[in-house]
Design a protein around this motif. Structure first.
Motif, PDB file in Angstrom:
ATOM      1  N   GLN A 181       0.806  -1.223   0.000  1.00 49.95           N
ATOM      2  CA  GLN A 181       0.000   0.000   0.000  1.00 49.95           C
ATOM      3  C   GLN A 181       0.833   1.264   0.000  1.00 49.95           C
ATOM      4  O   GLN A 181       0.283   2.374   0.041  1.00 49.95           O
ATOM      5  N   ALA A 182       2.139   1.115  -0.050  1.00 51.86           N
ATOM      6  CA  ALA A 182       3.034   2.272  -0.125  1.00 51.86           C
ATOM      7  C   ALA A 182       4.381   1.820  -0.647  1.00 51.86           C
ATOM      8  O   ALA A 182       4.728   0.642  -0.557  1.00 51.86           O
ATOM      9  N   ILE A 183       5.136   2.762  -1.205  1.00 54.39           N
ATOM     10  CA  ILE A 183       6.495   2.499  -1.668  1.00 54.39           C
ATOM     11  C   ILE A 183       7.395   3.525  -0.995  1.00 54.39           C
ATOM     12  O   ILE A 183       7.067   4.717  -0.949  1.00 54.39           O
ATOM     13  N   SER A 184       8.522   3.075  -0.478  1.00 53.41           N
ATOM     14  CA  SER A 184       9.390   3.967   0.285  1.00 53.41           C
ATOM     15  C   SER A 184       9.830   5.170  -0.535  1.00 53.41           C
ATOM     16  O   SER A 184       9.967   6.278  -0.013  1.00 53.41           O
ATOM     17  N   VAL A 196      -4.170   4.860  -9.891  1.00 49.38           N
ATOM     18  CA  VAL A 196      -5.103   5.830  -9.315  1.00 49.38           C
ATOM     19  C   VAL A 196      -5.361   5.472  -7.855  1.00 49.38           C
ATOM     20  O   VAL A 196      -4.914   4.441  -7.370  1.00 49.38           O
ATOM     21  N   ASN A 197      -6.090   6.319  -7.172  1.00 51.99           N
ATOM     22  CA  ASN A 197      -6.382   6.135  -5.746  1.00 51.99           C
ATOM     23  C   ASN A 197      -5.098   6.112  -4.912  1.00 51.99           C
ATOM     24  O   ASN A 197      -4.974   5.343  -3.953  1.00 51.99           O
ATOM     25  N   THR A 198      -4.153   6.943  -5.322  1.00 45.21           N
ATOM     26  CA  THR A 198      -2.878   7.027  -4.618  1.00 45.21           C
ATOM     27  C   THR A 198      -2.621   8.463  -4.185  1.00 45.21           C
ATOM     28  O   THR A 198      -2.832   9.401  -4.953  1.00 45.21           O
ATOM     29  N   ILE A 435       9.685  11.669  -3.215  1.00 44.58           N
ATOM     30  CA  ILE A 435       8.347  11.255  -3.643  1.00 44.58           C
ATOM     31  C   ILE A 435       7.958   9.969  -2.939  1.00 44.58           C
ATOM     32  O   ILE A 435       8.624   8.942  -3.097  1.00 44.58           O
ATOM     33  N   PHE A 436       6.884  10.030  -2.179  1.00 43.78           N
ATOM     34  CA  PHE A 436       6.427   8.898  -1.369  1.00 43.78           C
ATOM     35  C   PHE A 436       4.961   8.603  -1.695  1.00 43.78           C
ATOM     36  O   PHE A 436       4.060   9.293  -1.245  1.00 43.78           O
ATOM     37  N   PRO A 437       4.702   7.558  -2.528  1.00 46.26           N
ATOM     38  CA  PRO A 437       3.316   7.216  -2.871  1.00 46.26           C
ATOM     39  C   PRO A 437       2.702   6.267  -1.834  1.00 46.26           C
ATOM     40  O   PRO A 437       3.351   5.320  -1.390  1.00 46.26           O
ATOM     41  N   ILE A 438       1.465   6.538  -1.457  1.00 43.91           N
ATOM     42  CA  ILE A 438       0.776   5.699  -0.475  1.00 43.91           C
ATOM     43  C   ILE A 438      -0.705   5.633  -0.821  1.00 43.91           C
ATOM     44  O   ILE A 438      -1.301   6.607  -1.310  1.00 43.91           O
ATOM     45  N   ASP A 439      -1.288   4.474  -0.604  1.00 43.72           N
ATOM     46  CA  ASP A 439      -2.696   4.239  -0.937  1.00 43.72           C
ATOM     47  C   ASP A 439      -3.606   5.234  -0.202  1.00 43.72           C
ATOM     48  O   ASP A 439      -3.391   5.555   0.960  1.00 43.72           O
ATOM     49  N   ASN A 440      -4.625   5.710  -0.915  1.00 46.50           N
ATOM     50  CA  ASN A 440      -5.570   6.666  -0.331  1.00 46.50           C
ATOM     51  C   ASN A 440      -6.326   6.116   0.871  1.00 46.50           C
ATOM     52  O   ASN A 440      -6.880   6.883   1.658  1.00 46.50           O
ATOM     53  N   GLN A 441      -6.371   4.795   1.007  1.00 46.13           N
ATOM     54  CA  GLN A 441      -7.079   4.199   2.146  1.00 46.13           C
ATOM     55  C   GLN A 441      -6.363   4.474   3.470  1.00 46.13           C
ATOM     56  O   GLN A 441      -6.999   4.439   4.530  1.00 46.13           O
ATOM     57  N   ILE A 442      -5.061   4.732   3.407  1.00 41.67           N
ATOM     58  CA  ILE A 442      -4.303   5.006   4.629  1.00 41.67           C
ATOM     59  C   ILE A 442      -4.543   6.461   5.028  1.00 41.67           C
ATOM     60  O   ILE A 442      -4.236   7.387   4.280  1.00 41.67           O
ATOM     61  N   LYS A 443      -5.091   6.651   6.194  1.00 41.12           N
ATOM     62  CA  LYS A 443      -5.429   7.987   6.679  1.00 41.12           C
ATOM     63  C   LYS A 443      -4.514   8.381   7.844  1.00 41.12           C
ATOM     64  O   LYS A 443      -3.761   7.574   8.364  1.00 41.12           O
ATOM     65  N   GLY A 444      -4.612   9.634   8.249  1.00 44.95           N
ATOM     66  CA  GLY A 444      -3.858  10.126   9.400  1.00 44.95           C
ATOM     67  C   GLY A 444      -2.449  10.558   9.078  1.00 44.95           C
ATOM     68  O   GLY A 444      -1.673  10.870   9.989  1.00 44.95           O
ATOM     69  N   ILE A 445      -2.098  10.591   7.784  1.00 47.01           N
ATOM     70  CA  ILE A 445      -0.753  10.995   7.380  1.00 47.01           C
ATOM     71  C   ILE A 445      -0.719  12.506   7.209  1.00 47.01           C
ATOM     72  O   ILE A 445      -1.525  13.082   6.488  1.00 47.01           O
ATOM     73  N   ASN A 446       0.213  13.137   7.869  1.00 48.18           N
ATOM     74  CA  ASN A 446       0.308  14.599   7.813  1.00 48.18           C
ATOM     75  C   ASN A 446       1.777  15.004   7.759  1.00 48.18           C
ATOM     76  O   ASN A 446       2.321  15.575   8.693  1.00 48.18           O
ATOM     77  N   ILE A 447       2.424  14.682   6.640  1.00 46.43           N
ATOM     78  CA  ILE A 447       3.851  14.958   6.472  1.00 46.43           C
ATOM     79  C   ILE A 447       4.017  16.300   5.762  1.00 46.43           C
ATOM     80  O   ILE A 447       3.584  16.464   4.631  1.00 46.43           O
ATOM     81  N   LYS A 448       4.652  17.245   6.427  1.00 42.38           N
ATOM     82  CA  LYS A 448       4.866  18.559   5.839  1.00 42.38           C
ATOM     83  C   LYS A 448       6.334  18.846   5.559  1.00 42.38           C
ATOM     84  O   LYS A 448       6.686  19.432   4.543  1.00 42.38           O
ATOM     85  N   TRP A 463      -1.596   6.658  12.129  1.00 41.73           N
ATOM     86  CA  TRP A 463      -2.122   6.214  10.845  1.00 41.73           C
ATOM     87  C   TRP A 463      -3.260   5.220  11.068  1.00 41.73           C
ATOM     88  O   TRP A 463      -3.239   4.434  12.025  1.00 41.73           O
ATOM     89  N   TYR A 464      -4.244   5.237  10.178  1.00 37.79           N
ATOM     90  CA  TYR A 464      -5.354   4.290  10.285  1.00 37.79           C
ATOM     91  C   TYR A 464      -5.948   4.041   8.901  1.00 37.79           C
ATOM     92  O   TYR A 464      -5.678   4.774   7.949  1.00 37.79           O
TER      93      TYR A 464
END
Length: 472
Positions: A181-184, A196-198, A435-448, A463-464
């Motif tokens: 669901q994500a790539i480093s 899509v949905n990423t 560049i850090f791609p992660i599935d839209n289903q993963i919530k709670g991510i707030n990287i600034k 994360w949830y």
């Protein structure tokens, strides 16, 4: 004890709070009580002191914190005493803590070979569950489960797994199939392949790539006019566009302005081939009738304008090196490209055996450029890759380490930038976007804003995947 939060700022972690003396040389840290290791043991000041001693041990390959005295005040209070004020000191306290009861009988020099690495005991939100290997013993997946006694509360995700692939294409294929669901990290050229949905997280890290000039290895490079011509002939925007698909920002100084908002450099870096040729012509570098190379008489000897460019075998840097070679060749500079493996290039860097080096440097969120530019760092293990020496720059670097006033520090960074840009010991190119791609289903991510890619996990306990309605 400390960590970087999602905004890239130092925040409490294992240490609940800290105090600083007026002279900025004494720091008292107060640990959270009730913190547990994954095996149920208490985490105390003894573990912190033990970890600091390991870090300071010269047998440990990354020895640091030299000149810092760590003292246990009580089970949950540690005092650090510095010989001199050091403004980035707090950034040095973001290291992980080791459990003393696990590692105290293992010599520092043997840490990397210990079987304890295969069953690590930490204090974070997730603990090791399983390591999967292939038939040849190569690790393919690491599975983690929630640590219910985590000091910031039980994490939301029921499990976290890290899968390992031999290349980026394999990771992308698994991501497309929903296997991960994500790539480093993905290179900019692969962005169009993301499904899509990423959610695409893009962050400018405090790092940059530059060409470092070793003037002691090449008489032509010792002529500042040659370096000025190479700067004018370097098309940074073309390099960014063709090597990282535009996912970078051009830079002109050792401390990029996006970190501290420094003043503009004294030497403009506009791409101008005609200007580059004119600089060489007016400084005596003329075309030889016999060799067709530019030459100049230096110390009564004819010196050809020929430069060896060394870089690491990574496609983005190799592509950038070839673009530089093409531009520099067009103004009469012969460039010999030398591409080496990471292991090979590390040995050459240690010995400073190169004429010019296309390489990267990583700064901190609170940058301390001392190791990269102070004259005392010209030899290994210092990281002064240009063997740069300037008394005024050295003085500023020493002052910056002691200055705690942000406004004064900012002024000194700007002064330092101007000196380095004037001397031109390196050609600063760009800071890449992480560049850090992660599935839209993963919530709670707030990287600034983060310093290193691993810091994207600093808030992973938040994360949830899905939420439930709770009646209050």
């Amino acid at each position: 004890m400390l960590k970087y939060n999602e905004e890239g700022k130092i925040s409490p972690d294992l240490a609940e709070k800290y105090t600083t003396s007026d002279d900025k040389k004494t720091y008292d840290f107060f640990l959270r009580t009730g913190v547990k290791w994954h095996d149920g043991k208490d985490l105390t000041a003894d573990d912190v002191i033990f970890t600091v001693q390991i870090i300071q041990n010269p047998e440990y390959r990354r020895a640091s914190l030299q000149g810092v005295e760590a003292e246990k005040i009580n089970n949950f209070t540690i005092r650090f005493t510095l010989k001199n004020p050091y403004s980035p000191f707090l950034d040095n306290l973001t290291f992980g803590i080791l459990p003393k009861h696990i590692w105290e009988n293992i010599p520092a020099v043997s840490f990397s070979l210990s079987e304890r690495n295969l069953n690590p005991i930490g204090s974070g939100p997730y603990k090791l569950t399983k390591i999967q290997k292939d038939n040849s013993g190569v690790v393919k997946e690491i599975q983690l489960s929630p640590f219910n006694e985590y000091y910031f509360g039980k994490p939301y995700l029921n499990s976290v797994s890290f899968k390992f692939f031999k290349d980026e294409e394999g990771a992308l294929a698994e991501f497309s199939n929903g296997g991960v669901q994500a790539i480093s990290y993905i290179s900019a050229t692969n962005l169009p392949k993301i499904r899509v949905n990423t959610s695409i997280q893009k962050i400018i890290l405090p790092r940059y790539f530059a060409v470092f000039f070793n003037q002691t290895e090449n008489k032509a490079l010792a002529d500042k006019n040659v370096r000025l011509a190479m700067l004018a002939a370097a098309n940074k925007q073309e390099i960014i566009s063709k090597t990282v698909s535009g996912q970078a920002t051009a830079i002109d100084s050792p401390i990029p302005e996006f970190i501290w908002g420094n003043n503009a450099p004294l030497v403009a870096s506009e791409f101008n081939l005609d200007q580059a040729k004119s600089i060489l012509d007016s400084s005596g570098w003329t075309i030889s009738a016999t060799t067709t190379l530019r030459e100049k008489i230096i110390d009564k000897q004819a010196v050809s304008l020929e430069v060896n460019l060394l870089t690491v075998n990574w496609h983005e840097l190799v592509d950038a090196a070839n673009l530089l070679k093409e531009s520099w060749s067009s103004i009469g500079i012969k460039v010999n490209l030398d591409v080496k493996s990471v292991a090979e290039i590390q040995e050459l860097i240690k010995a400073r055996q190169y004429q010019s080096l296309l390489f990267g440097q990583i700064l901190g969120v609170d940058p301390d450029p001392f190791a990269f530019w102070h004259s005392s760092q010209k030899k290994d293990p210092g990281l002064n890759l240009s063997l740069y020496e300037n008394k005024d720059a050295d003085k500023l670097l020493e002052e910056m380490r002691k200055e705690s006033n942000p406004d004064i520090l900012k002024q000194k960074y700007a002064q330092f930038n101007k000196i380095v840009v004037q001397d031109l010991p390196a050609l600063f190119l760009y800071s890449p976007i992480y560049i850090f791609p992660i599935d839209n289903q993963i919530k709670g991510i707030n990287i600034k804003n983060i310093h290193l890619p691993v810091e994207r996990f600093s808030q992973i306990h938040k994360w949830y995947i899905k939420t439930k309605r709770v009646w209050k």
